[in-house]
Every structure is written in structure tokens, then in C-alpha cells.
Design an enzyme around this catalytic site. Structure first.
Site, mmCIF file in Angstrom:
data_model
loop_
_atom_site.group_PDB
_atom_site.id
_atom_site.type_symbol
_atom_site.label_atom_id
_atom_site.label_comp_id
_atom_site.label_asym_id
_atom_site.label_seq_id
_atom_site.Cartn_x
_atom_site.Cartn_y
_atom_site.Cartn_z
ATOM 1 C CD GLU A 80 89.589 85.039 77.412
ATOM 2 O OE1 GLU A 80 90.761 85.053 77.006
ATOM 3 O OE2 GLU A 80 89.268 84.674 78.560
ATOM 4 C CD GLU A 124 93.959 87.399 70.520
ATOM 5 O OE1 GLU A 124 94.199 87.262 71.748
ATOM 6 O OE2 GLU A 124 93.063 88.121 70.075
#
EC number: 3.2.1.2
Length: 535
Positions: free
Chosen positions: A184, A378
Site C-alpha cells: 500500500e 476490495e
């Protein structure tokens, strides 16, 4: 009517297991995976996503790439008739409770860290995080003559050269570029292995010598060479009100506090900009979508300081949009945002954490859409119930089905975390198949939906000052309907209450879950799904 409704189709992908390629860089689960892929095809899924681990492929030495296992995996996916999203996973997998797989970054890179431990992110206690290299060494030629950015670019170039057949055939359609821990774009601000636990605010992670030197130079440039990092920010498990910095009207609002937060978050944006520019050059002309992952830091979202977001590097306040600045940078590269938490509801969260995942999703998706980006999502926890699926459907098409063409706003795609036997068996599989149908607007699977154009060169470099113009004024997010207009079955009483951070760290669904919540099997917000790993 079908021609018009087709614009409502949202692609669905499924994340493959963390060890789809083994820790020995071998493809050993072909038979098991082949059977599972058949079930995904039967469900109408568009494709799969997989981590392509740096620690496996370049593990033997600098530029000693071994792609053989991944080629076998990709051939299996191609034969199944599925598309592929490939993650350039430059981070470590494993290192926390619940992680069944451990894949560190290459040993020869870690060996550099024995001589110079400041290549790793470092907290205020001097503890090193070895999951990902600090952005402070992006341009430092410390790794056998190469900088971190050069290593990442060389890796992606080798991937392109070795996977050209899959790129040319349209099998690989998405390249997600890892930019930090868990893949991330963030700092490792909430590492469980350093004692962090939900809902701690986390800590600023910028104490390696490279970032310290950068801060001193930046402070001197604005006439304040005496400024140091703030010393009133608390520790990993504090609440905002226990700190002078994050409390209401705290020092995060002071001139020095604002300067530090801007420096901290701007460096993260520059880091993403540098690496995406390299990725764009590598995949120029190929029919792929570049993407990055943004973490869903939903705890303390309701307090003025947004403390947990700030320590992660997202400078987001009630009057400052910390996500639209990232989207503005991505616009230059025509890259997409992949965000998490898509299944989470506010009422499932602990009140003490002041969480607001629904508002956070709404803000981040709106930021991407305002900048003209493709936006994907997601789920955070593996969920199999209609309640979770219906929340995802609401976020996928926040204004509902448009009978006369594409809706004004919709997700470009959704990736379900993650493939397991539990997903493709029994009632869970029935629910999942219905969910895929609803995401497709009840249309048949279409392998030619949303065709990709050849990737053009990134736009001209833009200054950080121009990027920051997107931060203010902070606009209201686009309105979202409360419920989807195309639901999956009954929704009553099937959610459960999330006890822990379910976007980025796992957490457990508290209370009766009826086989639908449970404990995160692995990563819940990381690109690969693993918990943030630190040592």
C-alpha cells in the site's frame, strides 16, 4: 435494453492465495488451483489477481530473476480463460500472527541493511521495519550500485520481457505497483510486531537518517532550521485525546505541525509519482491499467485530527482532502486507485474507535472520480453473506442501475479477497455466484468489456504545489444510495460486529457471525492481503 444496461457491468476479480507460488519459488499447487479456477469460471468471474513477490523472483542475487514458476501459474490462468491483475509486490509477506506464509524481501537487499540499517523505515524508538525500504533511499545508489527506484524499474522491465506473451495476448490487463508495506502507498505506522493494537493511532515512521536529513533541509529552506520532528505525538496505542498533537485543537494545527504533516505526506506522494513514472515507461504501449493500493484507515476518522490517517501519511482533515491530492498525482500517469473496506458498514464497528468506513469509502471513491480516474475496490475481511455483498454492490454503483447507459459513477472493478475452498463450496458459493451476477448487472460474463487502450506516456511532471491545489477546498463526496437496487438475497442479521481494524490488519468479527464473518485469514488491506510485517 441490454446494450444500454451493459454500461453498468462491473468486473469481478478474485485474489489468489498468498502462496500460489511457493516460498521456494515453485508452482506446486497446480491441480488444486485448476479445480478452484473452474469454479470461478462457472461463477462468471472475470479474472484473478496475484502477488508477484520480489523476494522470490530476484531472491538469488541482483538481476538474477527466475520467472519460471509464475509463467506456469499464468499459463494456467490463461487456459482457464481468465484475465490477470499482477501486483509488483516489493514488500515482505508475513511476520505477524495469522500469516501462514513468510516471504521476505531479497536477502541480498537485507544484507545491505546490516551495514546501513537506515535503508528501512524507522520509528521514534529506533526500531526498524524490514517489510519495505524507506522512501528515503528511493534515489540512493546503495544496492550494488542501484537505487531503490532503479531496482523496482529493473524488476518491472524483466517482468515485461518475460511475460510479453501474456501481455500481448491480453491476459495481463492490470499492473498494480507496490508502494509500501502490505503493498500500500503508506508508511508502516501501525505494525503489530512493534506492539500496535487496534485502535491505536500509530506513530510517525520517518526516523531513518535519510528522511531526517530531508526534513532538516526542508525546514531550513523555509527559515526554520531549528525545527525538529514533533515530540508530543504519543505512542502506537494512544488515543488522540491522550496526545497534545492529535487532541482537539492540538498542535497538528500549529504552523510547525502543519509544516511537518505536509512534508510527511508530500514525500509519500512524490514516492508514488517517481515509481509510477518508471512503471509507465516500462509498460508504455501495452494494453494495461496501472494501479496503486490505498489503505483504508477508518479508525479515528470521526475525530477532527484523523490521527491514524495522519501517521500513515494521509493528510486528511475536515477541511483538507488528503486523498484527492493522491488522485491528482495518479491522473498524470492515468493510474487507478484500488481501495479497500468496500464491504464494511459503520454499525459493525466499535464505537470507541470512532470509525467511519462508509464515509471513508465515499470520500476516496469520490476523490478518484473527480480526477477522472478508474476506481476499484476490495473487501477487507473474507465475507460470504448477503449483507456484505450488498454493501459492496451499493459502493460499486452508488446511484444504482442506469437503464439508459453507463452510470455517472461506478467502480471499474472489484477484487474479492481471497480464493479458498470455503468460497467455492456450499451456500457461500451460491451467494458468491449471485453476487457476481449482480455486479455484472445480471448480464453474461463479457471478456471484452472495458477494453484497454495502449498505455500512453505519463503527462508532464507537475509540481507538488499544483498537486496540493486539490486538497482545498474539500468538496462534499458524491451522494451514495443507502441500499443497492440489485441486492443479493436477504440481508437481515448476517453481518456481525467488527472488533478490530478490518482494513489493513485483520481483526475479528465479534459476536455471532453464522459462518460469514470470522477471523481474517490473512491480509485485509494489503495488496497481497498480509498483515503489516515488521521486525
Amino acid at each position: 435494453m441490454e446494450v444500454n444496461v451493459k454500461g453498468n457491468y462491473v468486473q469481478v476479480y478474485v485474489m489468489l492465495p498468498l502462496d500460489a507460488v511457493s516460498v521456494n519459488n515453485r508452482f506446486e499447487k497446480g491441480d488444486e488451483l485448476r479445480a478452484q479456477l473452474r469454479k470461478l469460471v462457472e461463477a462468471g468471474v472475470d479474472g484473478v489477481m496475484v502477488d508477484v513477490w520480489w523476494g522470490l523472483v530476484e531472491g538469488k542475487g541482483p538481476k538474477a530473476y527466475d520467472w519460471s514458476a509464475y509463467k506456469q501459474l499464468f499459463e494456467l490462468v490463461q487456459k482457464a480463460g481468465l484475465k490477470l491483475q499482477a501486483i509488483m509486490s516489493f514488500h515482505q509477506c508475513g511476520g505477524n500472527v495469522g500469516d501462514a506464509v513468510n516471504i521476505p524481501i531479497p536477502q541480498w537487499v537485507r544484507d545491505v541493511g546490516t551495514r546501513d540499517p537506515d535503508i528501512f523505515y524507522t520509528d521514534g524508538h529506533g526500531t526498524r521495519n524490514i517489510e519495505y525500504l524507506t522512501l528515503g533511499v528511493d534515489n540512493q545508489p546503495l544496492f550494488h550500485g542501484r537505487s531503490a527506484v532503479q531496482m523496482y524499474a529493473d524488476y518491472m522491465t524483466s517482468f515485461r520481457e518475460n511475460m510479453k506473451d501474456f501481455l500481448d495476448a491480453g491476459v495481463i490487463v492490470d499492473i498494480e505497483v507496490g508502494l509500501g508495506p502490505a503493498g500500500e502507498m503508506r508508511y508502516p505506522s501501525y505494525p503489530q510486531s512493534h506492539g500496535w493494537s487496534f485502535p491505536g493511532i500509530g506513530e510517525f515512521i520517518c526516523y531513518d537518517k535519510y528522511l531526517q536529513a530531508d526534513f532538516k533541509a526542508a525546514a531550513a529552506a523555509v527559515g526554520h532550521p531549528e525545527w525538529e520532528f514533533p515530540n508530543d505525538v504519543g505512542q502506537y496505542n494512544d488515543t488522540p485525546e491522550r496526545t497534545q498533537f492529535f487532541r482537539d485543537n492540538g498542535t497538528y494545527l500549529s504552523e510547525k505541525g502543519r509544516f511537518f504533516l505536509a512534508w510527511y505526506s508530500n514525500n509519500l506522494i512524490k514516492h508514488g509519482d517517481r515509481i509510477l513514472d518508471e512503471a509507465n515507461k516500462v509498460f508504455l504501449g501495452y494494453k494495461v491499467q496501472l494501479a496503486i493500493k490505498i489503505s483504508g484507515i477508518h479508525w479515528w476518522y470521526k475525530v477532527p485530527s484523523h490521527a491514524a490517517e495522519l501517521t500513515a501519511g494521509y493528510y486528511n482533515l475536515h477541511d483538507r482532502d488528503g486523498y484527492r491530492t493522491i488522485a491528482r498525482m495518479l491522473k498524470r500517469h492515468r493510474a487507478s486507485i484500488n481501495f479497500t473496506c468496500a464491504e464494511m458498514r459503520d454499525l459493525e464497528q466499535s464505537s470507541q474507535a470512532m470509525s467511519a468506513p462508509e464515509e471513508l469509502v465515499q470520500q476516496v471513491l469520490s476523490a478518484g472520480w473527480r480526477e477522472g480516474l478508474n476506481v476499484a475496490c476490495e473487501n477487507a475481511l473474507p465475507r460470504y453473506d448477503p449483507t456484505a455483498y450488498n454493501t459492496i454492490l451499493r459502493n460499486a454503483r452508488p446511484h444504482g442501475i442506469n437503464q439508459s447507459g453507463p452510470p455517472e459513477h461506478k467502480l471499474f472493478g472489484f477484487t474479492y479477497l481471497r480464493l479458498s475452498n470455503q468460497l467455492v463450496e456450499g451456500q457461500n458459493y451460491v451467494n458468491f455466484k449471485t453476487f457476481v451476477d449482480r455486479m455484472h448487472a445480471n448480464l453474461p460474463r463479457d471478456p471484452y468489456v472495458d477494453p484497454m487502450a495502449p498505455l500512453p506516456r505519463s503527462g508532464p511532471e507537475i509540481s507538488i504545489e499544483m498537486i496540493l491545489q486539490a486538497a482545498q477546498p474539500k468538496l462534499q463526496p458524491f451522494p451514495f444510495q443507502e441500499h443497492t437496487d440489485l441486492p443479493v438475497g436477504p440481508t437481515g442479521g448476517m453481518g456481525g460486529q467488527a472488533e478490530g481494524p478490518t482494513c489493513g490488519m485483520g481483526g475479528q468479527v465479534k459476536g455471532p457471525t453464522g459462518g460469514m464473518g470470522g477471523q481474517a485469514e490473512d491480509p485485509t488491506s494489503g495488496i497481497g492481503g498480509e498483515l503489516p510485517a515488521t521486525m
